[in-house]
Design an enzyme around this catalytic site. Structure first.
Site, short mmCIF file in Angstrom:
data_model
loop_
_atom_site.label_atom_id
_atom_site.label_comp_id
_atom_site.label_asym_id
_atom_site.label_seq_id
_atom_site.Cartn_x
_atom_site.Cartn_y
_atom_site.Cartn_z
N GLU A 63 -27.78 -8.01 24.19
CA GLU A 63 -28.31 -7.15 25.25
C GLU A 63 -28.44 -5.76 24.65
OE1 GLU A 63 -25.78 -6.90 28.70
OE2 GLU A 63 -27.03 -5.36 29.63
N ASP A 74 -23.59 2.41 34.95
CA ASP A 74 -22.72 2.41 33.77
C ASP A 74 -21.53 3.32 33.95
OD1 ASP A 74 -23.83 0.60 31.80
OD2 ASP A 74 -25.60 1.89 31.86
#
Lengths: 310, 424
Positions: A63, A74
């Site tokens: 990824e 995040d």
């Protein structure tokens, strides 16, 4: 619907990602290890070295994150790396060079690009899909694009034969799960908990139910991410998931406040290799553990994979 | 579409703008909020309770003040100010906050989170949380906590936890990022009380609904006072909540010009501004598609303004839609122009405006002077009638203004100011 006339044994045709996950399940009785790193951290060239290290030490799927100024899904570790990559001059187009090098190096490893939507919108969804496909990329993971808003991306990914990895969360309703599963190609990314990326001491307790619900909604492949950082957690999650996604735990060994000498960087890569091997051993012991009830820590090393495609 | 009035257009899209560009984890909470919002809109009890709070707590209706000495600097126009600065907590922000807080009570959630730039929305949210016995966490960029230290103290006095955000540009944009991260993790117990007409659906529509009272009151008041509708309505536009609140009542009156004024900062050519309609392009930020300050890669560009409340790189999707329709115009006002209008209102009318609102005042002066130069008047040669939304009061801006105009003697007062601003 596919025009292929053979019986629908394979979940989705034309996805190297789902083919790989199916092969690991059928031939090795194990989940895939999906490893995340951002492009351009600490530099574009060094990020390529780090990605090759992931591949060499047991990641099945990569990824590849594109740094973004406002990464709302995040946590602190990936935020810090993304900010540093941008400060060091990382550009969106760098992702295509990194993809090319990585897929030349390891053609058997599907590489999915993880990106916040505005970067693709600005590039142009169809142009982005075209350049991604040309560089050997398998598709996109889109943390802030739900299928409802994804008409442009559905069309572009269809035109260029790319995976569409959408997320589901413990809060997703049955209707949302069905909608998301129908739009997905490759695998569904199940968030193990309500939250952002980052290491946690325990894997979310709602992950197993979410995987079951997502399968019930029609998904062939469900990979679990958020909060998984150790081999033991990978093994625990891998009992029920088709893949285990790890990000922050792989970025952390690379973090530093300033530039690193070649020796220091080499030491970081050694750390990264160790973390990757621990996780790789975890996914390999996931279902063996379930059978033998052996919940001790996964074997630390010797988990490098042979690497060639079948 | 032809039979829907512009003022009643509902989300999730305003033309091609708006939507829900957020993690899937938030979708069910947004759906729940949308459902509750629509149920409440049909419920007379909800309306009655909100109306009671407006009247007894906020002090609505806010007055309409004609300002002839100020208007002498705006061509030959008559200028009226809608006095949102006189609301409890000192700005229009309280309208939206009370509406959402009542919804939160109905949803049974116990915890509020909010972002704030200058601190006005954070103070309003902390106020509503105290009033309604809700836990409150306010995210504020570390830079802004320094620039607005007194507002941090106000929020803490009211019982809120203020979390300085130390990543990215450390301003409003990053405070919103951090609030969204909190919300993803705690969405089942927590409401994100977003402070403006941006964000994912239903926020742009819902926040407009809670502010439409500004325009509805002003429309009635100016009809009574001036005997006709205004020729021009002027408002400052950061995210755009006060502007949409006052514009909304006039959207379907084609003869009323709607003028939004963005932060032109140090000038468009300097690159240091927050003028999304002059320097931005189609993009997605914080859940909505709209005009956005961004670089060639789509990375968000830092904005700049002397006014923290206008210092935001995107703008509410309904404004983007009104801009493209040509129903409203949006022009930049520089820091210098805004501060000159700020000084002028203080001196001519004894009203200290928020620096945000001073952008609308400067815009009104520009419009009035241009009209005078062109010989433009109201109907039948009457003076041009300009309605300005004075969205907030300037107490929070005294330190900035004192420094801008060099108003402090050297010595103790100056040192105190420096200390308050965290510059010492």
């Amino acid at each position: 619907m596919s025009a292929v006339t053979e019986p629908a044994t394979g979940p989705q045709t034309g996805s190297s990602t789902s083919d790989l996950i199916a092969r690991l399940r059928e031939q090795e009785n194990r989940p895939a290890l999906v490893g995340y790193l951002p492009v351009g951290y600490p530099t574009v060239d060094r990020s390529i070295e780090a990605l090759k290290t992931l591949v060499d030490h047991g990641a099945d799927i990569i990824e590849l994150g594109i740094p973004y100024t406002d990464p709302v899904l995040d946590g602190p570790v990936i935020q810090a790396a993304a900010q540093a990559a941008l400060d060091a001059g990382a550009r969106v187009r760098d992702v295509f060079r990194v993809l090319r090098e990585l897929t030349d190096y390891a053609p058997h490893v599907p590489v999915l690009v993880m990106t916040y939507w505005n970067l693709v919108l600005k590039y142009g969804p169809d142009a982005f899909a075209r350049d991604l496909a040309e560089a050997g990329g398998a598709g996109l993971i889109t943390p802030d694009l739900v299928p409802d808003e994804g008409a442009d991306w559905l069309a572009a990914s269809e035109a260029h034969g790319l995976d569409r990895v959408f997320l589901v969360a413990p809060s997703s309703t049955a209707d949302r799960l069905r909608l998301t599963v129908q739009a997905t190609r490759g695998f569904v990314y199940a968030a193990s908990l309500m939250g952002v990326t980052g290491e946690r001491s325990e894997v979310g307790s709602r992950a197993e139910q979410l995987v079951a619900d997502t399968r019930a909604a029609g998904a062939a492949n469900v990979c679990v991410g958020l909060g998984i950082s150790t081999g033991a957690q990978a093994a625990e999650t891998g009992r029920f998931a088709d893949g285990v996604i790890v990000g922050s735990a792989l970025v952390r060994p690379l973090l530093s406040d300033g530039p690193l000498t070649d020796d220091e960087w080499a030491a970081r890569l050694t750390n990264l290799a160790e973390v990757t091997e621990d996780l790789a051993a975890g996914v390999r012991s996931a279902r063996a553990n379930a059978l033998t009830d052996d919940t001790s820590d996964a074997a630390p090393a010797g988990a490098t994979i042979s690497g060639e495609a079948p | 579409m032809t039979d829907v009035k512009l003022s009643d257009v509902s989300g999730p899209y305003f033309g091609q703008y708006g939507g829900r560009f957020v993690p899937e984890a938030l979708i069910s909470a947004l759906d729940e909020l949308d459902t509750e919002f629509r149920k409440a809109a049909e419920d007379p009890e909800f309306a009655a309770e909100l109306q009671r709070l407006h009247r007894e707590y906020t002090g609505r209706p806010s007055p309409l003040t004609e300002v002839p000495r100020f208007a002498a600097h705006a061509g030959d126009a008559r200028v009226f100010l809608k006095r949102e600065d006189l609301n409890h907590t000192g700005s229009h922000k309280i309208n939206n906050v009370l509406g959402q807080a009542l919804l939160v009570k109905r949803m049974g959630k116990k915890r509020l989170i909010a972002e704030t730039g200058a601190g006005q929305h954070g103070v309003a949210t902390a106020t509503a949380a105290a009033l309604m016995d809700l836990e409150c966490v306010v995210y504020m960029g570390e830079e802004d906590t320094r620039r607005q230290a007194l507002n941090v103290a106000r929020m803490r006095l009211l019982g809120a936890e203020v979390v300085p955000v130390k990543i990215g540009s450390r301003t409003l944009k990053d405070a919103i990022n951090e609030a969204l991260r909190d919300w993803v993790a705690n969405v089942e117990t927590t409401h994100y009380l977003l402070g403006t007409v941006t964000g994912p659906h239903p926020f742009p529509e819902m926040v407009r609904q809670f502010h439409r009272i500004i325009g509805e009151e002003a429309r009635e008041q100016i009809l009574e006072r001036a005997g006709r509708l205004p020729d021009v309505v002027a408002a400052c536009v950061g995210g755009g909540s006060n502007a949409l609140g006052i514009f909304n009542a006039f959207l379907d009156d084609k003869d009323v010009d709607l003028c939004g004024f963005e932060a032109g900062g140090e000038g468009i050519e300097s690159g240091r501004h927050a003028a999304r309609f002059s320097g931005g392009a189609l993009g997605v930020l914080h859940g909505a598609r709209s005009y956005l300050l961004q670089d060639d890669d789509g990375q968000t560009l830092p904005s700049h303004s002397v006014s923290a409340g206008l210092d935001y790189p995107s703008v509410g999707p309904a404004h983007a839609w009104l801009h493209d329709l040509g129903r409203a115009t949006y022009e930049p006002v520089t820091d210098d122009e805004a501060m000159e209008a700020f000084r002028l209102l203080c001196r001519t009318e004894g009203i200290i405006p928020a620096i945000e609102s001073a952008h609308a005042l400067a815009g009104a002066m520009r419009v009035g002077k241009a009209a005078a130069a062109q010989g433009r008047t109201g109907p039948d040669g009457e003076p041009l009638l300009i309605l300005v939304n004075l969205s907030g009061r300037g107490d929070k801006d005294v330190a900035t203004a004192a420094r801008w105009f060099g108003l402090l003697d050297q010595g103790v007062a100056s040192e105190e100011l420096e200390r308050q601003e965290g510059r010492g």
